[in-house]
Design an enzyme around this catalytic site. Structure first.
Site, PDB file in Angstrom:
ATOM      1  N   ASP A 178       0.855  -1.189   0.000  1.00 41.49           N
ATOM      2  CA  ASP A 178       0.000   0.000   0.000  1.00 41.49           C
ATOM      3  C   ASP A 178       0.888   1.235   0.000  1.00 41.49           C
ATOM      4  OD1 ASP A 178      -2.468  -1.352   0.105  1.00 41.49           O
ATOM      5  OD2 ASP A 178      -2.409  -1.472   2.286  1.00 41.49           O
TER       6      ASP A 178
ATOM      7  N   ASP B 294      -6.877  -1.479  -4.772  1.00 41.37           N
ATOM      8  CA  ASP B 294      -7.974  -1.096  -3.875  1.00 41.37           C
ATOM      9  C   ASP B 294      -8.860  -0.032  -4.514  1.00 41.37           C
ATOM     10  OD1 ASP B 294      -6.833  -2.783  -1.934  1.00 41.37           O
ATOM     11  OD2 ASP B 294      -5.685  -1.134  -1.052  1.00 41.37           O
TER      12      ASP B 294
END
Length: 170
Positions: free
Chosen positions: A123, A141
Site C-alpha cells: 500500500d 484497492d
C-alpha cells in the site's frame, strides 16, 4: 456462444489485466523508489508512504499470526473465479456491469498476487485531512472501490425489471 459474445467477454478480461498491470507497475515503482514508511508529500491532503499490509482492508486481521495470508488468498481466488464467470454472463448484455466487474477482478488479482508472492499487500496512497488519515491503499484497492461504486450506481440507474414480478408456475 457466438463470436461477438466471445470477443466481448475477452475485452473485459483484457481490461482486468490492464488494471492488474497498472497496479503491479505502481507497486514495483514505489518499492524501488521508497524505503519502508518513507513519505513524499504532494498536497496538504495527499501523499505516498510505502507500507505493507498482511491483513485485509483497513489492516483487518493484520496481527492474526500468519494464517490470514492463506485465508485471504483462498477468499480472493474464490472471488476471482466468481468474477470471471459473472463477467462472461453479462459481457454482451450489461457493459456497465462488465466494466465494474473487470475493475474489481483486476484489483482482486493484483492484491492476490502480492499476498501470494510477498505475504502482504503493498500500500502507498495516503489521503488525509488535518490529523485524520484514511488507511493507506493502492491502485488495486482503488479499482475495487470504483468497480463497487459503479455496480451500486448501476442498481439505481438500471434496476432489474424482474425484481418486482412474481414467479409464474409452469
Amino acid at each position: 456462444m457466438t463470436k461477438k459474445v466471445y470477443h466481448q467477454y475477452w475485452f473485459w478480461y483484457l481490461a482486468a489485466f490492464v488494471v492488474f498491470l497498472l497496479d503491479q507497475g505502481s507497486k514495483h515503482w514505489i518499492e524501488a523508489a521508497f524505503d519502508y514508511n518513507e513519505t513524499k508529500v504532494f498536497t496538504s491532503f495527499f501523499n505516498f508512504t510505502l507500507r505493507y499490509n498482511p491483513g485485509a482492508a483497513f489492516s483487518f486481521l493484520a496481527d492474526a499470526g500468519g494464517w490470514q495470508r492463506w485465508f485471504f488468498t483462498i477468499v480472493a481466488v474464490a472471488a476471482s473465479v466468481l468474477l470471471i464467470v459473472w463477467i462472461c454472463r453479462v459481457a454482451s448484455s450489461k457493459p456497465r456491469e462488465a466494466f465494474a466487474l473487470s475493475f474489481i477482478l483486476g484489483g482482486a488479482v493484483g492484491n492476490l498476487y502480492d499476498r501470494i508472492i510477498h505475504g502482504h499487500v503493498v500500500d502507498f496512497i495516503v489521503v488525509h485531512y488535518q490529523d485524520y488519515y484514511w488507511p493507506a491503499f493502492n491502485l488495486a484497492d482503488a479499482a475495487i472501490s470504483l468497480g463497487a461504486m459503479v455496480l451500486i450506481a448501476d442498481l439505481f440507474i438500471n434496476p432489474d425489471k424482474t425484481s418486482g414480478e412474481k414467479p409464474t408456475n409452469a
